[in-house]
Scaffold this motif. Structure first.
Motif, PDB file in Angstrom:
ATOM      1  N   GLU A  54       1.342  -3.566 -14.537  1.00 59.55           N
ATOM      2  CA  GLU A  54       1.614  -3.410 -13.107  1.00 59.55           C
ATOM      3  C   GLU A  54       0.492  -2.616 -12.440  1.00 59.55           C
ATOM      4  OE1 GLU A  54       5.389  -1.709 -12.403  1.00 59.55           O
ATOM      5  OE2 GLU A  54       6.514  -3.330 -13.365  1.00 59.55           O
ATOM      6  N   GLU A  55       0.437  -2.746 -11.125  1.00 59.88           N
ATOM      7  CA  GLU A  55      -0.584  -2.046 -10.340  1.00 59.88           C
ATOM      8  C   GLU A  55      -0.074  -0.660  -9.948  1.00 59.88           C
ATOM      9  OE1 GLU A  55      -2.676  -2.368  -5.950  1.00 59.88           O
ATOM     10  OE2 GLU A  55      -1.804  -4.162  -6.842  1.00 59.88           O
ATOM     11  N   SER A  56      -0.945   0.332 -10.057  1.00 58.45           N
ATOM     12  CA  SER A  56      -0.635   1.712  -9.634  1.00 58.45           C
ATOM     13  C   SER A  56      -1.729   2.182  -8.690  1.00 58.45           C
ATOM     14  CB  SER A  56      -0.531   2.627 -10.846  1.00 58.45           C
ATOM     15  OG  SER A  56      -1.723   2.611 -11.582  1.00 58.45           O
ATOM     16  N   SER A  57      -1.322   2.944  -7.672  1.00 62.93           N
ATOM     17  CA  SER A  57      -2.276   3.383  -6.644  1.00 62.93           C
ATOM     18  C   SER A  57      -1.963   4.812  -6.215  1.00 62.93           C
ATOM     19  CB  SER A  57      -2.212   2.452  -5.427  1.00 62.93           C
ATOM     20  OG  SER A  57      -0.919   2.502  -4.845  1.00 62.93           O
ATOM     21  N   LYS A  87     -10.332  -0.315  -7.653  1.00 65.44           N
ATOM     22  CA  LYS A  87     -10.637  -0.660  -6.267  1.00 65.44           C
ATOM     23  C   LYS A  87     -10.384   0.565  -5.382  1.00 65.44           C
ATOM     24  CE  LYS A  87      -9.354  -3.917  -2.619  1.00 65.44           C
ATOM     25  NZ  LYS A  87      -8.366  -4.952  -2.227  1.00 65.44           N
ATOM     26  N   CYS A 100      -6.672   2.045  -6.391  1.00 70.05           N
ATOM     27  CA  CYS A 100      -5.642   1.265  -7.092  1.00 70.05           C
ATOM     28  C   CYS A 100      -6.281   0.487  -8.234  1.00 70.05           C
ATOM     29  CB  CYS A 100      -4.919   0.328  -6.128  1.00 70.05           C
ATOM     30  SG  CYS A 100      -5.999  -0.874  -5.337  1.00 70.05           S
ATOM     31  N   THR A 101      -5.464   0.136  -9.210  1.00 71.01           N
ATOM     32  CA  THR A 101      -5.927  -0.626 -10.368  1.00 71.01           C
ATOM     33  C   THR A 101      -6.020  -2.114 -10.029  1.00 71.01           C
ATOM     34  OG1 THR A 101      -3.661  -0.824 -11.143  1.00 71.01           O
ATOM     35  CG2 THR A 101      -4.966   1.015 -12.010  1.00 71.01           C
ATOM     36  N   THR A 102      -6.784  -2.835 -10.834  1.00 70.98           N
ATOM     37  CA  THR A 102      -6.927  -4.296 -10.691  1.00 70.98           C
ATOM     38  C   THR A 102      -6.515  -4.973 -11.997  1.00 70.98           C
ATOM     39  OG1 THR A 102      -9.252  -4.156 -11.366  1.00 70.98           O
ATOM     40  CG2 THR A 102      -8.787  -4.020  -9.004  1.00 70.98           C
ATOM     41  N   LYS A 103      -6.648  -6.303 -12.037  1.00 72.87           N
ATOM     42  CA  LYS A 103      -6.282  -7.056 -13.245  1.00 72.87           C
ATOM     43  C   LYS A 103      -7.263  -6.796 -14.391  1.00 72.87           C
ATOM     44  CE  LYS A 103      -3.970 -10.809 -10.784  1.00 72.87           C
ATOM     45  NZ  LYS A 103      -3.971 -12.281 -10.490  1.00 72.87           N
ATOM     46  N   THR A 105      -8.644  -3.855 -15.054  1.00 75.00           N
ATOM     47  CA  THR A 105      -8.581  -2.469 -15.514  1.00 75.00           C
ATOM     48  C   THR A 105      -7.928  -2.416 -16.890  1.00 75.00           C
ATOM     49  OG1 THR A 105      -8.315  -1.773 -13.217  1.00 75.00           O
ATOM     50  CG2 THR A 105      -7.836  -0.138 -14.899  1.00 75.00           C
TER      51      THR A 105
END
Length: 371
Positions: A54-57, A87, A100-103, A105
């Motif tokens: 999942e994405e975390s920001s 990003k 935030c993270t990307t695919k 990462t």
């Protein structure tokens, strides 16, 4: 046979426990000392090939005066975060930075380091120092020093003492701890290794100025596992301010286990004087006599106060002046005569003492003869 095998197994288990204890003791002593030059292996893509699920920001706000600096260094920030596939977005309208993270990462802790990076940039830390947080051996800490002292004036003086003249004390602290330290307002931003951050926080909070001694002691391999209390100085804080003494001092009475004596009641007083056994008529007569005596005293006092206005004040005795006649021996008559002669000789219109006889002209004599 069974009993012998059981005994042998028990002995083996006991010996195994003893050997485990010995190995544990050796391991614990070795845990305190880290080998020189040892580094934890870097986290690569092979350790997490599938990436994150999942994405975390994270987002943080920055003040208005940091907007121009962030615009200049923003391409460098994106390039530094692009290596770990994170990003970053800069919103100048709201005044916020988001990471935030990307695919792509693969490092789950990279976003936490990116959060620390934007936090340091928002707190006026230069980009050249803030980028060091992306390294594995680096960490950052924000120490709040505003609540350490009650009064504002004392806080400003203590903060200036920690900074030193032209930042000399702060520079010495950075050299001793291998950390970057920046004091701004009520907070201190520190960036460096974990051991250095611990020393920086201890120095700012407790004012423990023994870093040079600790640094020299840590170089000695024999003293690493020993306590350093004998080498460190013991500073005793002297409370110079004396406590204000109260105006009214109350002296404590001596403690006695016995309770105080009970005060006498009115009946007890009457029994002692014998008034309790008198008749009511006699008691009333006695009370009236006491009242009359008090009234007479009050009247006499009032009469004295009234008569004070008619008493004349005491006159001060008049001192008579005695004119003593001068004695004849003290008077110098000749000196007085000389003064009078001098006054007559002055040209003030007075006639001279010895007048010169005037000579009449000849024509006046002829007129007399004719007559």
């Amino acid at each position: 046979m069974a009993s012998s095998t059981n005994e042998g197994s028990v002995n083996e288990t006991r010996s195994g426990k003893k050997s485990k204890k010995n190995t544990n003791q050796v391991d614990e002593s070795q845990l305190f000392a880290v080998p020189d030059g040892w580094k934890e292996p870097a986290f690569t893509k092979d350790d997490n090939p599938k990436g994150l699920l999942e994405e975390s920001s994270f987002a943080t706000l920055f003040p208005k005066y940091r907007e121009a600096y962030l615009k200049e260094c923003w391409p460098l920030v994106q390039k530094a975060l692009g290596d770990s596939h994170i990003k970053a977005t800069l919103d100048l309208i709201e005044g916020s930075i988001t990471v935030c993270t990307t695919k792509k990462t693969f490092d789950p802790y990279a976003v936490v380091r990116a959060r620390d990076l934007i936090k340091l940039l928002a707190r006026s830390v230069p980009f050249e120092q803030a980028v060091r947080i992306l390294e594995d051996d680096m960490a950052c800490d924000i120490i709040k020093i505003g609540t350490l002292v009650r009064t504002r004036e004392r806080f400003v003086k203590r903060r200036q003492r920690l900074i030193g003249p032209k930042g000399s004390t702060l520079k010495a602290l950075e050299l001793l701890t291998n950390c970057y330290v920046m004091v701004q307002g009520n907070t201190v931003s520190a960036l460096g290794p974990f051991n250095g951050l611990k020393e920086v926080s201890a120095d700012f909070l407790n004012q423990d100025h023994t870093l040079m001694i600790k640094r020299e002691l840590s170089k000695d391999p024999e003293l690493r596992l020993q306590s350093w209390e004998r080498f460190l100085p013991n500073f005793r804080h002297k409370n110079l301010t004396k406590r204000k003494e109260p105006k009214k001092k109350t002296t404590k009475k001596e403690y006695t286990p016995f309770p105080p004596q009970q005060p006498e009641s009115q009946i007890d007083k009457e029994l002692a004087t014998g008034e309790f056994f008198l008749r009511e008529s006699v008691k009333k007569r006695k009370k009236m006599e006491e009242i009359k005596v008090k009234q007479a005293e009050v009247l006499s006092k009032r009469q004295e106060e009234r008569n004070r206005a008619f008493i004349p004040p005491k006159e001060k005795p008049v001192m008579k002046k005695t004119n003593k006649a001068p004695s004849e021996a003290k008077i110098n008559i000749e000196a007085i005569k000389a003064k009078v002669r001098k006054a007559k000789t002055k040209k003030l219109g007075a006639p001279s003492v010895n007048p010169v006889p005037q000579t009449k002209p000849a024509y006046d004599k002829k007129k007399k003869n004719k007559g």
